[in-house]
Write a protein that holds these residues in place. Structure first.
Motif, PDB file in Angstrom:
ATOM      1  N   HIS A  59      35.266   1.087   0.581  1.00 28.54           N
ATOM      2  CA  HIS A  59      35.720   2.432   0.951  1.00 28.54           C
ATOM      3  C   HIS A  59      34.813   3.155   1.945  1.00 28.54           C
ATOM      4  N   ARG A  60      33.614   2.651   2.138  1.00 28.77           N
ATOM      5  CA  ARG A  60      32.686   3.285   3.089  1.00 28.77           C
ATOM      6  C   ARG A  60      31.882   2.178   3.757  1.00 28.77           C
ATOM      7  N   GLN A  68      30.069  -0.252   1.195  1.00 29.41           N
ATOM      8  CA  GLN A  68      30.150   0.259  -0.165  1.00 29.41           C
ATOM      9  C   GLN A  68      31.505  -0.034  -0.788  1.00 29.41           C
ATOM     10  N   LYS A  75      36.655   6.139  -3.762  1.00 29.15           N
ATOM     11  CA  LYS A  75      35.983   7.207  -3.031  1.00 29.15           C
ATOM     12  C   LYS A  75      34.551   7.316  -3.544  1.00 29.15           C
ATOM     13  N   ASP A  76      33.675   7.911  -2.715  1.00 28.79           N
ATOM     14  CA  ASP A  76      32.324   8.172  -3.190  1.00 28.79           C
ATOM     15  C   ASP A  76      32.381   9.077  -4.418  1.00 28.79           C
ATOM     16  N   GLU A 195      34.659   5.615   7.426  1.00 29.26           N
ATOM     17  CA  GLU A 195      34.260   6.472   6.302  1.00 29.26           C
ATOM     18  C   GLU A 195      35.361   7.479   5.959  1.00 29.26           C
ATOM     19  N   PRO A 196      36.496   7.060   5.397  1.00 26.22           N
ATOM     20  CA  PRO A 196      36.829   5.695   4.992  1.00 26.22           C
ATOM     21  C   PRO A 196      37.484   4.921   6.132  1.00 26.22           C
TER      22      PRO A 196
END
Length: 257
Positions: A59-60, A68, A75-76, A195-196
């Motif tokens: 997702h990142r 990540q 999501k973060d 991001e994303p």
């Protein structure tokens, strides 16, 4: 005299500590290091066995930095249903532990635990503490895996990341390093950035190698870091890099048996 090629020794990695990630970019196999981060490795195995990681997005993804994944909400800040983990930023290893030291300076040492690049305090600092152990932590070289977290040091949970570049100075002793990609590192370098990302790649299936049927279980070998072939490799790279050499300039060779 035997050639270095005929002297090369290969060591089979423990399937209990191999994480097999099948993704839209191919298969990546990660050597997990419970000697560096026992709670993180325990959590990752648990989530893999419960299939929490299956289908999650990368997702990142930041070029030359990190990839990540591992958040159930993609999501973060997303977490599993389990409590957050305490930091495992460094560990004290027994003085007689089988590690391959590569550099030694007045400021600290570097080397490998298995395939995992590590940094340690200096020999002088170890002697000053007068203990039968020394402090070590994972070096954030390309392919190294860490636990994501929020602002709080004890907020790691399910998110994991892989290094797309070297960043030990920025991340070392601040994030828990738990493993190293040993097969399929191109997955880390080729997943779509963003991001994303607009069209994120995903982890289709994540398994502990030991849990896979014998006929499907990958067998991974590493060049013996204590052997003459690896010693020659280290010497060659150090001479080529000169004063710029760092532990991130070398990788322990691996292969699928």
């Amino acid at each position: 005299m035997q050639s270095v090629q005929t002297q090369t020794r290969w060591v089979t990695l423990d399937p209990q500590n191999l994480l097999v990630i099948d993704s839209t970019r191919g298969r990546m196999i990660v050597e997990m290091r419970p000697d560096l981060a026992p709670k993180a490795v325990e959590r990752i195995k648990l989530l893999a066995r419960e299939k929490v990681y299956d289908g999650l997005q990368f997702h990142r993804v930041i070029d030359l930095f990190v990839v990540q994944t591992g958040n159930p909400n993609n999501k973060d800040g997303g977490t599993s249903t389990y409590p957050n983990l305490e930091p495992e930023f460094s560990v004290r290893l027994p003085a007689k532990v089988a590690w391959r030291q590569v550099t030694q300076t007045s400021d600290g040492n570097s080397g490998f635990l298995g395939t995992m690049p590590v940094l340690t305090v200096s020999d002088a600092e170890t002697r000053r503490r007068n203990e039968p152990t020394f402090q070590a932590w994972g070096a954030y070289c390309p392919g190294v895996a860490g636990m994501g977290r929020g602002e709080a040091l004890d907020s790691a949970n399910s998110e994991i990341f892989f290094m797309r570049g070297a960043s030990s100075f920025r991340l070392g002793l601040q994030y828990t390093a738990w493993g190293n990609a040993v097969i399929g590192r191109e997955v880390v370098t080729t997943v779509v950035a963003g991001e994303p990302p607009a069209n994120p790649d995903i982890m289709q299936r994540v398994q502990v190698a030991a849990d896979m049927p014998e006929g499907q279980r990958p067998v991974v070998e590493m060049m013996d870091p204590q052997g003459p072939a690896f010693a020659q490799l280290v010497d060659t790279v150090q001479r080529e890099k000169g004063a710029d050499f760092s532990i991130c300039d070398i990788q322990v060779p691996t292969r699928l048996k």
